[in-house]
Scaffold this motif. Structure first.
Motif, PDB file in Angstrom:
ATOM      1  N   LEU A   1       0.836  -1.203   0.000  1.00 16.92           N
ATOM      2  CA  LEU A   1       0.000   0.000   0.000  1.00 16.92           C
ATOM      3  C   LEU A   1       0.872   1.254   0.000  1.00 16.92           C
ATOM      4  O   LEU A   1       0.667   2.161  -0.806  1.00 16.92           O
ATOM      5  CB  LEU A   1      -0.924  -0.016   1.226  1.00 16.92           C
ATOM      6  N   ALA A   2       1.857   1.302   0.876  1.00 14.46           N
ATOM      7  CA  ALA A   2       2.720   2.488   0.978  1.00 14.46           C
ATOM      8  C   ALA A   2       3.531   2.701  -0.293  1.00 14.46           C
ATOM      9  O   ALA A   2       3.720   3.836  -0.736  1.00 14.46           O
ATOM     10  CB  ALA A   2       3.646   2.358   2.185  1.00 14.46           C
ATOM     11  N   LYS A   3       4.006   1.617  -0.889  1.00 13.61           N
ATOM     12  CA  LYS A   3       4.814   1.741  -2.101  1.00 13.61           C
ATOM     13  C   LYS A   3       3.980   2.104  -3.321  1.00 13.61           C
ATOM     14  O   LYS A   3       4.534   2.426  -4.364  1.00 13.61           O
ATOM     15  CB  LYS A   3       5.597   0.456  -2.346  1.00 13.61           C
ATOM     16  N   SER A   4       2.665   2.094  -3.186  1.00  9.46           N
ATOM     17  CA  SER A   4       1.807   2.453  -4.318  1.00  9.46           C
ATOM     18  C   SER A   4       1.826   3.955  -4.599  1.00  9.46           C
ATOM     19  O   SER A   4       1.361   4.392  -5.644  1.00  9.46           O
ATOM     20  CB  SER A   4       0.365   1.979  -4.066  1.00  9.46           C
ATOM     21  N   LYS A   5       2.352   4.743  -3.658  1.00  6.44           N
ATOM     22  CA  LYS A   5       2.461   6.197  -3.855  1.00  6.44           C
ATOM     23  C   LYS A   5       3.948   6.580  -3.875  1.00  6.44           C
ATOM     24  O   LYS A   5       4.702   6.182  -3.005  1.00  6.44           O
ATOM     25  CB  LYS A   5       1.735   6.952  -2.752  1.00  6.44           C
ATOM     26  N   ASP A   6       4.315   7.375  -4.860  1.00  6.28           N
ATOM     27  CA  ASP A   6       5.720   7.750  -5.036  1.00  6.28           C
ATOM     28  C   ASP A   6       6.266   8.619  -3.912  1.00  6.28           C
ATOM     29  O   ASP A   6       7.459   8.624  -3.671  1.00  6.28           O
ATOM     30  CB  ASP A   6       5.906   8.488  -6.362  1.00  6.28           C
ATOM     31  N   ASN A   7       5.418   9.364  -3.246  1.00  3.23           N
ATOM     32  CA  ASN A   7       5.897  10.312  -2.238  1.00  3.23           C
ATOM     33  C   ASN A   7       5.890   9.754  -0.820  1.00  3.23           C
ATOM     34  O   ASN A   7       6.027  10.497   0.138  1.00  3.23           O
ATOM     35  CB  ASN A   7       5.077  11.602  -2.294  1.00  3.23           C
ATOM     36  N   SER A   8       5.765   8.450  -0.663  1.00  2.00           N
ATOM     37  CA  SER A   8       5.683   7.846   0.670  1.00  2.00           C
ATOM     38  C   SER A   8       6.992   8.005   1.446  1.00  2.00           C
ATOM     39  O   SER A   8       8.077   8.051   0.877  1.00  2.00           O
ATOM     40  CB  SER A   8       5.347   6.359   0.563  1.00  2.00           C
ATOM     41  N   LEU A   9       6.844   8.081   2.747  1.00  2.00           N
ATOM     42  CA  LEU A   9       7.961   8.115   3.689  1.00  2.00           C
ATOM     43  C   LEU A   9       8.156   6.673   4.158  1.00  2.00           C
ATOM     44  O   LEU A   9       7.361   6.166   4.957  1.00  2.00           O
ATOM     45  CB  LEU A   9       7.624   9.051   4.850  1.00  2.00           C
TER      46      LEU A   9
END
Length: 175
Positions: A121-129
């Motif tokens: 889920l987190a890696k699905s968005k490029d701007n994740s921390l």
């Protein structure tokens, strides 16, 4: 106003022994953190998620980041109230819900191993921390799961993030 490297170095120097490990990696974590945390100035919210082993960190961090009475509340949230066991079947619905709930955007803040559902889920968005265990990716920070001090390191990272939020909100650090 300090540059981020000196700001982080000063914080590490004041904290003592448990923070020494951060000094050797400050040039790695500093730009990574400041880039992501600068999204706060754009009105973005952060959604804190973890793998099953680090659920404690989510609670610890959320308590830490909004416990200060000397600054406004900051938009860090949890998805604990959601049943996410089968989120991958409803990924688009979750994304739509979060886009409605956070119209200025959101950033996933993930801590855990690479093979969990929450990591996907987190890696699905490029701007994740991303603080990923045992795997190195661009725009992430790697921690080794066999490190006997990994939990202490997570706590020091949480405290560093908290101080960086202060620095950003009160214009003490250049982004």
């Amino acid at each position: 106003m300090q540059d981020s490297s000196n700001f982080i170095k000063d914080f590490i120097d004041k904290q003592g022994l448990f923070y020494n490990w951060l000094d050797s990696r400050r040039f790695e974590i500093g730009p990574f953190l400041m880039t992501r945390l600068s999204f706060l100035l754009d009105g973005k919210s952060f959604i804190v998620i973890t793998d099953d082993e680090r659920i404690w960190f989510e609670e610890y961090f959320l308590n830490l980041v909004n416990s200060k009475s000397t600054r406004p509340l900051v938009p860090f949230f949890s998805l604990k109230g959601f049943k996410l066991d089968n989120y991958d079947k409803n990924e688009d619905l979750l994304d739509d819900l979060l886009n409605i709930a956070f119209p200025d955007g959101y950033v996933y803040f993930y801590v855990g191993k690479d093979n969990s559902k929450m990591a996907k889920l987190a890696k699905s968005k490029d701007n994740s921390l991303l603080f990923i265990f045992d795997e190195e990716y661009d725009n992430s920070f790697c921690i080794k799961s066999n490190d006997e001090h990994k939990d202490i390191k997570l706590i020091t990272i949480a405290q560093l993030i908290n101080v960086c939020i202060d620095g950003i909100i009160f214009s003490r650090v250049k982004i």
